[in-house]
Design a protein around this motif. Sequence first.
Motif, mmCIF file in Angstrom:
data_model
loop_
_atom_site.group_PDB
_atom_site.id
_atom_site.type_symbol
_atom_site.label_atom_id
_atom_site.label_comp_id
_atom_site.label_asym_id
_atom_site.label_seq_id
_atom_site.Cartn_x
_atom_site.Cartn_y
_atom_site.Cartn_z
ATOM 1 N N ILE A 8 21.382 -65.087 -77.727
ATOM 2 C CA ILE A 8 19.968 -64.721 -77.576
ATOM 3 C C ILE A 8 19.396 -65.359 -76.319
ATOM 4 N N LEU A 9 19.700 -66.649 -76.119
ATOM 5 C CA LEU A 9 19.212 -67.350 -74.929
ATOM 6 C C LEU A 9 19.792 -66.734 -73.651
ATOM 7 N N ALA A 10 21.094 -66.449 -73.650
ATOM 8 C CA ALA A 10 21.719 -65.849 -72.465
ATOM 9 C C ALA A 10 21.117 -64.481 -72.164
ATOM 10 N N GLN A 11 20.873 -63.696 -73.202
ATOM 11 C CA GLN A 11 20.270 -62.363 -73.023
ATOM 12 C C GLN A 11 18.878 -62.492 -72.408
ATOM 13 N N ALA A 12 18.096 -63.473 -72.884
ATOM 14 C CA ALA A 12 16.738 -63.663 -72.369
ATOM 15 C C ALA A 12 16.737 -64.154 -70.932
#
Length: 139
Positions: free
Chosen positions: A47-51
Amino acid sequence: MTMWFYETPATVSDKLALLCSDRSASVVEQDERHLLCQRPVTGGKGILAQAVLGNSYSTSPQLMIRFAILKDRSASRVQASQWIEVQMASGQVRRTELNDRKQREELGNVLAAAGAHDLPPDMPAVTPPQGNSSSSPTP
């Protein structure tokens, strides 16, 4: 990061491909001199990498690990690098290197568990000096 295996490059390539497979990663490219593995980044890290790297139209983040396998005297020198990447809807690939101390150490531990060494094979082992200068001799 650089580590050494005491086997031929072809044997090391196969060993690393199995290591990737055992850790739920897909082998994207392989020959006896290099290997590229990938696996999805999931959970909170995903989720963090996607954001940070992508948006709602980009592909899911992928962890990529590339191994370059070099013949080095009587051993195989392995150089490893890892990164996370996403592909945007326009085709642009965004990536961020994973090269802090903790990530290099974790990768080194995985390679060591597979039989890698952090010293070249021809380097003599460092032995501590004999005797202890701080102790007084016995009478």
